[in-house]
Design an enzyme around this catalytic site. Sequence first.
Site, PDB file in Angstrom:
ATOM      1  N   THR A   1       0.820  -1.215   0.000  1.00  0.00           N
ATOM      2  CA  THR A   1       0.000   0.000   0.000  1.00  0.00           C
ATOM      3  C   THR A   1       0.854   1.266   0.000  1.00  0.00           C
ATOM      4  O   THR A   1       1.989   1.256   0.480  1.00  0.00           O
ATOM      5  CB  THR A   1      -0.901  -0.012   1.260  1.00  0.00           C
ATOM      6  OG1 THR A   1      -1.518   1.267   1.415  1.00  0.00           O
ATOM      7  CG2 THR A   1      -0.104  -0.292   2.535  1.00  0.00           C
ATOM      8  N   ASP A   2       0.267   2.355  -0.492  1.00  0.00           N
ATOM      9  CA  ASP A   2       0.970   3.652  -0.431  1.00  0.00           C
ATOM     10  C   ASP A   2       1.000   4.201   1.001  1.00  0.00           C
ATOM     11  O   ASP A   2       1.738   5.144   1.295  1.00  0.00           O
ATOM     12  CB  ASP A   2       0.330   4.671  -1.387  1.00  0.00           C
ATOM     13  CG  ASP A   2      -1.136   4.960  -1.101  1.00  0.00           C
ATOM     14  OD1 ASP A   2      -1.711   4.348  -0.171  1.00  0.00           O
ATOM     15  OD2 ASP A   2      -1.728   5.798  -1.818  1.00  0.00           O
ATOM     16  N   GLU A   3       0.202   3.594   1.911  1.00  0.00           N
ATOM     17  CA  GLU A   3       0.162   4.119   3.282  1.00  0.00           C
ATOM     18  C   GLU A   3       1.489   3.927   4.017  1.00  0.00           C
ATOM     19  O   GLU A   3       1.728   4.553   5.042  1.00  0.00           O
ATOM     20  CB  GLU A   3      -0.984   3.477   4.073  1.00  0.00           C
ATOM     21  CG  GLU A   3      -2.325   3.776   3.437  1.00  0.00           C
ATOM     22  CD  GLU A   3      -3.512   3.601   4.359  1.00  0.00           C
ATOM     23  OE1 GLU A   3      -3.320   3.420   5.575  1.00  0.00           O
ATOM     24  OE2 GLU A   3      -4.639   3.649   3.851  1.00  0.00           O
TER      25      GLU A   3
ATOM     26  N   TYR B   1      -2.031  -0.367  10.897  1.00  0.00           N
ATOM     27  CA  TYR B   1      -2.136  -1.073   9.605  1.00  0.00           C
ATOM     28  C   TYR B   1      -0.933  -0.752   8.729  1.00  0.00           C
ATOM     29  O   TYR B   1      -0.252  -1.651   8.206  1.00  0.00           O
ATOM     30  CB  TYR B   1      -3.441  -0.678   8.890  1.00  0.00           C
ATOM     31  CG  TYR B   1      -3.431  -1.005   7.409  1.00  0.00           C
ATOM     32  CD1 TYR B   1      -3.499  -2.333   6.970  1.00  0.00           C
ATOM     33  CD2 TYR B   1      -3.330   0.004   6.442  1.00  0.00           C
ATOM     34  CE1 TYR B   1      -3.464  -2.634   5.607  1.00  0.00           C
ATOM     35  CE2 TYR B   1      -3.297  -0.290   5.086  1.00  0.00           C
ATOM     36  CZ  TYR B   1      -3.365  -1.615   4.674  1.00  0.00           C
ATOM     37  OH  TYR B   1      -3.324  -1.916   3.327  1.00  0.00           O
TER      38      TYR B   1
ATOM     39  N   LYS C   1       2.124  -3.259   7.331  1.00  0.00           N
ATOM     40  CA  LYS C   1       2.432  -3.471   5.908  1.00  0.00           C
ATOM     41  C   LYS C   1       3.881  -3.066   5.621  1.00  0.00           C
ATOM     42  O   LYS C   1       4.586  -3.727   4.857  1.00  0.00           O
ATOM     43  CB  LYS C   1       1.466  -2.672   5.021  1.00  0.00           C
ATOM     44  CG  LYS C   1       0.016  -3.127   5.051  1.00  0.00           C
ATOM     45  CD  LYS C   1      -0.214  -4.519   4.500  1.00  0.00           C
ATOM     46  CE  LYS C   1      -0.045  -4.600   3.006  1.00  0.00           C
ATOM     47  NZ  LYS C   1      -0.413  -5.953   2.492  1.00  0.00           N
TER      48      LYS C   1
HETATM   49  P1  NAD Z   1      -9.702  -7.483   2.043  1.00  0.00           P
HETATM   50  O1  NAD Z   1      -9.750  -7.156   3.482  1.00  0.00           O
HETATM   51  O2  NAD Z   1     -10.909  -7.241   1.197  1.00  0.00           O
HETATM   52  O3  NAD Z   1      -9.336  -9.036   1.845  1.00  0.00           O
HETATM   53  C1  NAD Z   1      -8.360  -9.677   2.612  1.00  0.00           C
HETATM   54  C2  NAD Z   1      -8.463 -11.175   2.350  1.00  0.00           C
HETATM   55  O4  NAD Z   1      -7.406 -11.827   3.072  1.00  0.00           O
HETATM   56  C3  NAD Z   1      -9.770 -11.800   2.826  1.00  0.00           C
HETATM   57  O5  NAD Z   1     -10.260 -12.701   1.854  1.00  0.00           O
HETATM   58  C4  NAD Z   1      -9.370 -12.547   4.092  1.00  0.00           C
HETATM   59  O6  NAD Z   1     -10.187 -13.673   4.352  1.00  0.00           O
HETATM   60  C5  NAD Z   1      -7.951 -12.938   3.764  1.00  0.00           C
HETATM   61  N1  NAD Z   1      -7.120 -13.157   4.959  1.00  0.00           N
HETATM   62  C6  NAD Z   1      -7.008 -12.352   6.055  1.00  0.00           C
HETATM   63  N2  NAD Z   1      -6.187 -12.892   6.955  1.00  0.00           N
HETATM   64  C7  NAD Z   1      -5.739 -14.061   6.418  1.00  0.00           C
HETATM   65  C8  NAD Z   1      -4.841 -15.061   6.866  1.00  0.00           C
HETATM   66  N3  NAD Z   1      -4.235 -14.984   8.070  1.00  0.00           N
HETATM   67  N4  NAD Z   1      -4.590 -16.124   6.049  1.00  0.00           N
HETATM   68  C9  NAD Z   1      -5.194 -16.216   4.848  1.00  0.00           C
HETATM   69  N5  NAD Z   1      -6.080 -15.299   4.387  1.00  0.00           N
HETATM   70  C10 NAD Z   1      -6.335 -14.229   5.154  1.00  0.00           C
HETATM   71  O7  NAD Z   1      -8.439  -6.735   1.470  1.00  0.00           O
HETATM   72  P2  NAD Z   1      -8.246  -5.975   0.076  1.00  0.00           P
HETATM   73  O8  NAD Z   1      -8.786  -4.615   0.187  1.00  0.00           O
HETATM   74  O9  NAD Z   1      -8.670  -6.879  -1.004  1.00  0.00           O
HETATM   75  O10 NAD Z   1      -6.645  -5.839   0.086  1.00  0.00           O
HETATM   76  C11 NAD Z   1      -5.835  -6.914  -0.388  1.00  0.00           C
HETATM   77  C12 NAD Z   1      -4.377  -6.545  -0.223  1.00  0.00           C
HETATM   78  O11 NAD Z   1      -4.102  -5.357  -0.954  1.00  0.00           O
HETATM   79  C13 NAD Z   1      -3.972  -6.247   1.222  1.00  0.00           C
HETATM   80  O12 NAD Z   1      -2.685  -6.790   1.427  1.00  0.00           O
HETATM   81  C14 NAD Z   1      -3.937  -4.731   1.302  1.00  0.00           C
HETATM   82  O13 NAD Z   1      -2.987  -4.295   2.242  1.00  0.00           O
HETATM   83  C15 NAD Z   1      -3.508  -4.384  -0.102  1.00  0.00           C
HETATM   84  N6  NAD Z   1      -3.980  -3.068  -0.587  1.00  0.00           N
HETATM   85  C16 NAD Z   1      -5.301  -2.742  -0.522  1.00  0.00           C
HETATM   86  C17 NAD Z   1      -5.726  -1.522  -1.047  1.00  0.00           C
HETATM   87  C18 NAD Z   1      -7.182  -1.118  -1.005  1.00  0.00           C
HETATM   88  O14 NAD Z   1      -7.512   0.008  -1.358  1.00  0.00           O
HETATM   89  N7  NAD Z   1      -8.105  -1.989  -0.622  1.00  0.00           N
HETATM   90  C19 NAD Z   1      -4.802  -0.647  -1.626  1.00  0.00           C
HETATM   91  C20 NAD Z   1      -3.457  -1.024  -1.656  1.00  0.00           C
HETATM   92  C21 NAD Z   1      -3.052  -2.256  -1.155  1.00  0.00           C
HETATM   93  O1  DAU Z   2      -4.192   3.895   0.312  1.00  0.00           O
HETATM   94  C1  DAU Z   2      -4.377   2.523   0.255  1.00  0.00           C
HETATM   95  C2  DAU Z   2      -5.237   2.072   1.416  1.00  0.00           C
HETATM   96  O2  DAU Z   2      -6.559   2.533   1.134  1.00  0.00           O
HETATM   97  C3  DAU Z   2      -5.239   0.552   1.595  1.00  0.00           C
HETATM   98  O3  DAU Z   2      -3.937   0.144   1.947  1.00  0.00           O
HETATM   99  C4  DAU Z   2      -6.226   0.145   2.696  1.00  0.00           C
HETATM  100  O4  DAU Z   2      -6.268  -1.265   2.790  1.00  0.00           O
HETATM  101  C5  DAU Z   2      -7.586   0.676   2.328  1.00  0.00           C
HETATM  102  O5  DAU Z   2      -8.504   0.381   3.350  1.00  0.00           O
HETATM  103  C6  DAU Z   2      -7.529   2.188   2.095  1.00  0.00           C
HETATM  104  O6  DAU Z   2      -7.268   2.887   3.331  1.00  0.00           O
HETATM  105  P1  DAU Z   2      -8.043   4.246   3.714  1.00  0.00           P
HETATM  106  O7  DAU Z   2      -8.006   4.415   5.174  1.00  0.00           O
HETATM  107  O8  DAU Z   2      -7.579   5.369   2.858  1.00  0.00           O
HETATM  108  O9  DAU Z   2      -9.533   3.831   3.193  1.00  0.00           O
HETATM  109  P2  DAU Z   2     -10.985   4.030   3.854  1.00  0.00           P
HETATM  110  O10 DAU Z   2     -11.961   3.619   2.812  1.00  0.00           O
HETATM  111  O11 DAU Z   2     -11.087   3.416   5.188  1.00  0.00           O
HETATM  112  O12 DAU Z   2     -11.056   5.609   4.030  1.00  0.00           O
HETATM  113  C7  DAU Z   2     -10.891   6.484   2.922  1.00  0.00           C
HETATM  114  C8  DAU Z   2     -10.983   7.897   3.444  1.00  0.00           C
HETATM  115  O13 DAU Z   2     -12.322   8.157   3.889  1.00  0.00           O
HETATM  116  C9  DAU Z   2     -10.088   8.173   4.642  1.00  0.00           C
HETATM  117  O14 DAU Z   2      -9.609   9.510   4.564  1.00  0.00           O
HETATM  118  C10 DAU Z   2     -11.033   8.031   5.847  1.00  0.00           C
HETATM  119  C11 DAU Z   2     -12.361   8.499   5.275  1.00  0.00           C
HETATM  120  N1  DAU Z   2     -13.560   7.846   5.843  1.00  0.00           N
HETATM  121  C12 DAU Z   2     -13.599   6.488   5.896  1.00  0.00           C
HETATM  122  C13 DAU Z   2     -14.707   5.844   6.409  1.00  0.00           C
HETATM  123  C14 DAU Z   2     -14.753   4.329   6.485  1.00  0.00           C
HETATM  124  C15 DAU Z   2     -14.632   8.614   6.269  1.00  0.00           C
HETATM  125  O15 DAU Z   2     -14.586   9.860   6.203  1.00  0.00           O
HETATM  126  N2  DAU Z   2     -15.731   7.985   6.774  1.00  0.00           N
HETATM  127  C16 DAU Z   2     -15.807   6.624   6.859  1.00  0.00           C
HETATM  128  O16 DAU Z   2     -16.843   6.090   7.353  1.00  0.00           O
END
Ligand code: NAD
Ligand code: DAU
Length: 351
Positions: free
Chosen positions: A130-132, A155, A159
């Site tokens: 992630t970019d975080e 989180y 990562k």
């Molecule tokens: P998600 O939470 O939707 O899915 C996570 C999956 O991992 C689920 O299917 C869960 O059952 C599985 N899992 C959790 N713990 C596990 C374990 N111990 N063993 C096996 N499986 C397990 O997540 P996502 O949003 O699809 O993100 C996927 C990956 O991409 C993550 O590594 C996250 O850090 C990264 N990522 C997400 C975003 C985003 O915006 N969602 C952006 C950048 C990177």
């Molecule tokens: O940048 C990549 C990341 O983006 C991934 O690594 C994470 O897995 C993914 O969850 C996401 O993180 P964020 O914290 O940016 O996403 P989230 O959807 O939780 O929140 C997006 C923005 O919206 C953030 O500034 C918080 C705000 N927010 C979020 C929720 C859930 C609200 O204002 N209200 C809300 O209820």
Amino acid sequence: MKTVLVTGGLGFIGSNFIRLLLKDFSDYKVINLDAVTYAGNPENLKELESDIHYHFVHGDIGNRQLIDTLLAQEKPDIIVNFAAESHVDRSISGPAAFIETNIVGTFTQLEAFRSYCSAGNRCRFLQVSTDEVYGSLGAEGYFTETTPYSPNSPYAASKASADHLVRAYHHTYKLDTLITNCSNNYGPYQFPEKLIPLMISNALEGRSLPVYGDGKNVRDWLYVEDHCRALELVMRAADPGQTYNIGGHNEMENIALVRLLCNSLDRRLGPLPDQRPRTELITFVGDRQGHDQRYAIDAEKIKHDLNWEPQTNLAKGMEMTIDWYLDNQEWLKQVRDGSYQKYYHEMYDQR
Ligand code: NAD
Ligand code: DAU
């Protein structure tokens, strides 16, 4: 045929990635290892259950014996590690699971991977990150691959820790590892705890739309299919040890994004039953602790090296996403009321 071991493939991005590999390419076989946590939903890949190139394994990335067995039996060419606890708010209220899965789980896979490679197997390990990990930006600038890590939430720190291990395994053991750092994804099958699906879901039900702080935090939104295409390119074509930033060139303040969603839903469905526009559901609530102000990705390196660019702008991606949630209200309902987990138990517990 290349065999790809995907971990976390029942989640949001992993399920979109597996669907892409099996629908748009003919040369991949996929093993999906997933622990089916609250974020893993078997419904996300139900259509692939009878696909001979798809095999689901229920298990934890922290189970070394299971990983060793899978590597020995399936002989994957590539491991793509999506499995993680992914929600920042959950990491603030309960960080332990993030340490266990994101750090220890990645370490366990790396150790199994090291032993598999030292037995003469050729394999690469792609860490989906992630970019975080880079922390927060002010009004100007972009994260590049050389921006120092400065994670702010539990989180992000978990990562970042995993990324450092992956990098070290390349440097120390000369293993073929890759890392991608991506911005905020959105699209089909995203769990409605994240901003976009939560707002769509609440707006459909006439519930309040909780915007943290002043709503001026900025995220760089990327349509999930664009991310998945970038990952396929990286795993296929990148040089060993590379890291790539992946982003959407779609920066937006949260409040503007939520208003855009409300207006789009009003246009499609008309106003709420009491004739109010959905923007009136917006409620400013207390800020997230340690809330990062702005993320923005410089994705020049992946464009230059692998010719990748996002194909979906925010307006189009948002319309496709809203369409998907409107067309899949049963999926949304089952996730919101918890019955999707009952489906899982029926499906797997009896095996
Ligand atoms: P998600 O939470 O939707 O899915 C996570 C999956 O991992 C689920 O299917 C869960 O059952 C599985 N899992 C959790 N713990 C596990 C374990 N111990 N063993 C096996 N499986 C397990 O997540 P996502 O949003 O699809 O993100 C996927 C990956 O991409 C993550 O590594 C996250 O850090 C990264 N990522 C997400 C975003 C985003 O915006 N969602 C952006 C950048 C990177
Ligand atoms: O940048 C990549 C990341 O983006 C991934 O690594 C994470 O897995 C993914 O969850 C996401 O993180 P964020 O914290 O940016 O996403 P989230 O959807 O939780 O929140 C997006 C923005 O919206 C953030 O500034 C918080 C705000 N927010 C979020 C929720 C859930 C609200 O204002 N209200 C809300 O209820």
